[in-house]
Motif scaffolding. Sequence first.
Motif, short mmCIF file in Angstrom:
data_model
loop_
_atom_site.label_atom_id
_atom_site.label_comp_id
_atom_site.label_asym_id
_atom_site.label_seq_id
_atom_site.Cartn_x
_atom_site.Cartn_y
_atom_site.Cartn_z
N THR A 1 70.06 115.75 52.35
CA THR A 1 70.79 114.69 53.04
C THR A 1 72.13 115.21 53.54
O THR A 1 72.51 114.98 54.70
CB THR A 1 70.99 113.48 52.10
N VAL B 1 67.10 116.30 47.21
CA VAL B 1 67.22 115.23 48.21
C VAL B 1 68.69 115.08 48.61
O VAL B 1 69.02 114.96 49.80
CB VAL B 1 66.66 113.90 47.68
N GLU B 2 69.60 115.12 47.64
CA GLU B 2 71.03 115.04 47.94
C GLU B 2 71.46 116.22 48.82
O GLU B 2 72.20 116.04 49.80
CB GLU B 2 71.85 115.04 46.66
N GLU C 1 57.09 117.89 45.20
CA GLU C 1 58.07 116.92 45.67
C GLU C 1 59.49 117.41 45.39
O GLU C 1 59.72 118.17 44.45
CB GLU C 1 57.83 115.56 45.02
N THR D 1 63.27 117.32 44.13
CA THR D 1 63.98 116.71 43.02
C THR D 1 65.14 115.88 43.59
O THR D 1 65.51 116.06 44.76
CB THR D 1 64.55 117.78 42.08
N PRO D 2 65.70 114.97 42.81
CA PRO D 2 66.83 114.18 43.30
C PRO D 2 67.98 115.06 43.82
O PRO D 2 68.60 114.75 44.84
CB PRO D 2 67.25 113.35 42.09
N SER D 3 68.28 116.16 43.13
CA SER D 3 69.38 117.01 43.60
C SER D 3 69.03 117.67 44.93
O SER D 3 69.90 117.85 45.79
CB SER D 3 69.75 118.07 42.55
N HIS E 1 64.76 122.74 42.73
CA HIS E 1 64.70 122.04 44.01
C HIS E 1 63.43 121.22 44.19
O HIS E 1 63.43 120.24 44.94
CB HIS E 1 64.84 123.03 45.16
#
Length: 90
Positions: A53, A49-50, A43, A45-47, A27
């Motif tokens: 969201t 952030v998904e 920070e 991770t892209p997953s 995460h």
Amino acid sequence: METRDREGGVSPRNITGLVDALEKTGHVRRAPHPTDRRAVLVELTPSAVETMTRMQREHADLDDSLMGAVAPSDRPFPPAAPGSRTTARC
């Protein structure tokens, strides 16, 4: 992590443990601070952030559903502007 420690009222050890667990599950990731060798940036991770969201969208949908069940005259605040997805009003 020191700023989060002060704001959350938790110990550095607790924060480190939480970040370790979040990093292990993919995460967050740690990155070196660009100017302070003692500091570490954390920070999403892209997953993550998904996931965040999606969770924010689901929370906003739930808020809309719950507030839709309350008559506008019974609400303690005016309705949000059209198109805005504000879920917290203080």
